[in-house]
Scaffold this active site. Structure first.
Site, PDB file in Angstrom:
ATOM      1  CB  CYS A 104      -2.980   8.535 -40.665  1.00  7.96           C
ATOM      2  SG  CYS A 104      -4.067   7.214 -41.227  1.00  7.96           S
ATOM      3  CG  HIS A 152      -0.661   2.627 -41.309  1.00  2.00           C
ATOM      4  ND1 HIS A 152      -0.227   3.620 -40.457  1.00  2.00           N
ATOM      5  CD2 HIS A 152      -1.789   3.116 -41.888  1.00  2.00           C
ATOM      6  CE1 HIS A 152      -1.050   4.652 -40.522  1.00  2.00           C
ATOM      7  NE2 HIS A 152      -2.021   4.371 -41.376  1.00  2.00           N
TER       8      HIS A 152
END
Lengths: 394, 471
Positions: free
Chosen positions: A85, A338
């Site tokens: 991430c 996301h």
């Protein structure tokens, strides 16, 4: 630390696609959309960019080619970056060091992710060739471990903690509703959040961020060249990354109420930026709210809230748009969406807009320093990044 | 004299009431319940549990071999016994063999182990069965799951084997072709009169004659039966009074196939006194009759759960729908998640000690235990300063947990637990056999060997946590 990136490089242009379930766009469309937004708003042409750092978690094939084949970058250097991430932020970090070294004058960091073509719900993570006895929980389950441990340590009832978490989700949806590029642009009531179905106890669907498609990019040059490109550049104060050693997964001293990597990355970033009191110094923060409990723990690991007291700052509205330190003013992962490899750069995009006074309805009054934070992996072992950027030198 | 040195049992905690089966099928109820192996259990995992119970307090490094027995091995080709040897950390030169295919496999394996025991070897026998009957049939109602284990040797013998008698007949009553999941059964009138009604009597009489004993000399007789009361008339024909006849537990845990007789025998041994004689008769492709005599050594047997610890312990009622799902008896919709990836066998082979014997490492410099074993210490970063460290048998406490609703499972959600071992070290793994409201931080846990999943025909076995339920 021998040196510092502080005030050595600046962001002189950024672009960002609309995030969301982009059934209309492939990875190549997302890349073109972000780059075109960047060149159109900055007036800088892509042919002037000398090197590229392309961040993507799982999209398309491996390597740099998904970017160079799309943008026809004519044999220029392109490096693919993957760091879970923190992928987008790490692409940015390496791009910063490249211009700081003097090897290039103008470079681009781009993060792009196409996740919704898989046909699966949630995030799909590649599997290593292994004996398969290591637990591979779903993303919500990895972060759900934080919640019972936090409630137990700080003696909150689970119902109380769920209300705190719901307020974080409510805040991020409230902010996202003001953001035309967000995946979800609607407010959601506390009641809807509290009643949403469980995904990984005690996390519900509405405690979880949305998997999205999207791309974001940034143009970076040395500070002394910045005004050639842009009247209001954004100066890089710190780019820190901490990679875990698995201490939390193996050692009994770790109690699942913190993410050590965030803490160490924050410490390094504050030192690099020369910040002593982040709660006072930071004007806004974009933190990795993959799940509501993560955002709560982030407040404490980033030293914005005292340890064990983050929930009080939630209840007082400290992190809301009109509060003392707005967190995720663009809606965060929760509402902006996301797309893993793009997320770190998306956070910098909001910092860039806010610091230049271009954030529209969600503009924060007179910001000076913005923090961005990514967290990849799971609480017991992660990669965490913290960037600090500002609109003034010094 | 050689004989049984130790015993161990395992019965799954899930129970399916026969009434629940019949009512789900639109018919009226029947008495009794069957023990149902969880979706993550099979005959291998149940045999591991029984074998570990049997080895309680004993030095497994001195065991010379292990036989796995039953009618339902998870494998058509591949032994189960080496997995048992690996979990028990038995020597690499031990003898391993699977004795399969017959309802009499347990007693046959025990007699094979007896031959070795008479020559001074310590042989473990684990009998495990999980048979399936077709939906709606009597077999579905009757068949339960369970496992039993015996250690055979000629020292510290708790039950000497005085004599035995066997007969073998090529006889079809219950059978299952290799490609079928379900047991076939011939019409009962035929095989009750021509097989079950004859073979146990013949071997029983001969064994008693050989030993020079009459029915009144025995404390108990254990005779296999398909249903709960089948064996009563056989016992009467052999001259036993009703109070001498052991219960086969069929209304409590179901007919556990080749483990049925062994489990009933263990139940008898658990309450037997030194000097008690027991006649044990099994049935399937013939019969075995074994004459045992309990010794003083039974008082010195280290504590174990045995069979009593399970039949008197807590149980977990399940619905028929759950049973159908666990046994994959309905075309179930796959989750919208990527397909499971098979394990890498080279990686498995490198990690065998970790997987089977829970072998970790401990830093010689700072004494931090690690699981799985590491080469670099997570505490002091010392490189290659590790010594072997076993986590097997160490208790643990729950640090934190979640219930993962996205993970693939025939029994969602999947409980995931972070546990701290007594003495140091941590493991993050799945939990199993827990009540929904049972998990809380600080809960005491044990580890149990389970089948995590199978992908592309390859199963993955590893440890899960289970709430401590010692009696």
């Amino acid at each position: 630390m021998a040196g510092s990136i502080k005030d050595k490089v600046a962001i002189v242009g950024m672009g960002c696609t609309r995030f969301g379930e982009r059934w209309d766009a492939g990875l190549d469309d997302l890349i073109v959309e972000a780059v075109s937004d960047c060149t159109a708003t900055s007036g800088i042409e892509i042919k002037d960019v000398e090197a590229f750092w392309f961040g993507s978690f799982t999209s398309s094939t491996t390597g740099a080619l998904p970017f160079s084949l799309t943008m026809k970058t004519f044999f220029k250097p392109v490096t693919r970056v993957e760091n879970m991430c923190a992928t987008g932020t790490d692409a940015f970090r390496n791009a910063c060091y490249a211009v700081a070294s003097g090897a290039y004058d103008l470079v681009m960091a781009i993060g792009a992710e196409k996740l919704k073509d898989s046909g699966y719900s949630g995030l799909e993570t590649p599997m290593p060739h292994a004996d398969r006895t290591t637990l591979e929980p779903s993303a919500p389950a990895r972060f759900a471990f934080l919640a019972p441990a936090y409630a137990h340590k700080y003696q909150l009832s689970m119902d109380h903690l769920k209300t705190v978490m719901a307020r974080i989700a409510w805040k991020n949806h409230h902010n996202g509703a003001l953001n035309p590029k967000a995946q979800y642009q609607q407010e959601v009531s506390m009641e809807t959040i509290r009643k949403s179905p469980m995904v990984a106890y005690p996390l519900s669907i509405m405690d979880s961020s949305g998997v999205a498609d999207g791309a974001t990019c940034a143009l970076i040059c040395r500070v002394e060249d910045a005004h050639k490109y842009n009247k209001n550049p954004v100066y890089v104060k710190a780019v820190a990354i901490a990679a875990g050693s698995g201490f939390g997964e193996r050692h009994q001293d770790y109690d699942y109420t913190t993410v050590l990597e965030t803490h160490f990355a924050a410490q390094a970033a504050y030192q690099e930026a020369g910040i002593r009191n982040p709660r006072e110094a930071i004007s806004l923060a974009e933190v990795h709210d993959c799940f509501t409990i993560t955002e709560l723990v982030n407040y404490e690991d980033l030293m914005l809230s005292p340890r064990g007291k983050g929930w009080r700052d939630v209840e007082s509205g400290f992190y809301e748009l009109g509060g003392g330190l707005p967190v995720n003013p663009d809606g965060g992962l929760k509402s902006f969406g996301h797309p893993v490899g793009a997320t770190g750069l998306r956070m910098l995009y909001e910092a860039y807009l806010q610091l230049r006074g271009e954030a529209g309805k969600r503009q924060i009054n007179n910001p000076r320093l913005a923090l961005t934070h990514n967290l990849g992996g799971q609480p017991s072992y992660a990669v965490a990044s913290v960037c600090i950027v500002g609109n003034q030198r010094g | 004299m050689a004989g049984i040195v130790a015993f161990g049992g395992y019965i799954p905690w899930s129970r399916l009431e026969r009434k629940a089966i019949k009512e789900a099928q639109g018919e009226s109820g029947l008495p009794g319940a069957k023990a149902v192996a969880n979706f993550d259990e099979d005959t291998l995992t149940m045999a591991v549990a029984a074998a570990l119970d049997c080895a309680s307090g004993l030095d497994t490094s001195r065991f010379d071999g292990v036989y796995f027995a039953g009618t339902t091995s998870p494998f058509g080709e591949k032994l189960v016994a080496p997995t048992l040897a690996g979990v028990l950390d038995m020597p690499a030169n031990c003898r391993t063999m699977d004795i399969l295919g017959s309802l009499r496999a347990g007693s046959s394996a025990l007699l094979a182990a007896l031959d070795a025991a008479r020559q001074g070897q310590q042989m473990l026998v684990a009998v495990s069965d999980s048979r399936m009957g077709r939906v709606g049939g009597l077999n579905e109602l009757l068949f339960g799951d369970g496992a039993a284990a015996f250690l055979l040797g000629n020292e510290n013998v708790i039950a000497e084997i005085l004599d035995y008698e066997s007969m073998s007949v090529d006889f079809y009553d219950n059978w299952r072709l290799a490609e079928s999941r379900f047991v076939e059964t011939w019409e009962e009138r035929f095989w009750y009169s021509q097989g079950y009604g004859r073979f146990p009597l013949e071997v029983g009489k001969k064994a008693m004659q050989k030993a020079g004993l009459k029915a009144e000399d025995f404390a108990k007789v254990v005779i296999y039966g398909m249903k709960a009361k089948d064996h009563l008339s056989l016992a009467a024909k052999l001259g036993f009074r009703p109070e001498q006849v052991a219960d086969n537990l069929i209304d409590v845990i179901g007919n556990t196939g080749s483990a049925c007789g062994p489990l009933a025998l263990i139940r008898v041994l658990e309450t037997a006194k030194p000097g008690d004689k027991v006649l044990w008769i099994t049935y399937g492709d013939g019969s075995d009759a074994i004459v045992l005599q309990v010794t003083e050594a039974i008082h010195d047997l280290p504590p174990r759960r045995g069979v009593g610890g399970y039949v008197e312990g807590p149980v977990h009622p399940i619905t028929y729908g759950k049973y159908l799902r666990w046994r994959n008896l309905l075309p179930w919709e796959a989750p919208r998640r990527p397909p499971l990836v098979r394990p890498s066998l080279p990686d498995r082979t490198r990690n065998l000690g970790k997987i089977l014997a829970l072998r970790g490492s401990r830093c010689r410099v700072c004494k931090t235990p690690h699981f799985p074993p590491q080469r670099v210490c997570v505490h002091c970063q010392a490189i290659d300063q590790m010594e072997e460290y076993s986590f097997k048998g160490r208790g643990a406490r729950l640090v934190t947990y979640t219930l993962d609703g996205l993970a693939f499972s025939p029994d969602p959600p999947v409980a995931l637990t972070v546990i701290d071992f007594e003495g140091g070290g941590r493991l993050v793994c799945q939990a199993t056999d827990y009540e929904a409201d049972e998990l809380s931080i600080g809960l005491e846990l044990d580890l149990t060997f389970r089948r995590l999943f199978a992908a592309e025909g390859l199963p993955v076995y590893f440890w899960k946590t289970i709430p401590r339920r010692r009696l």
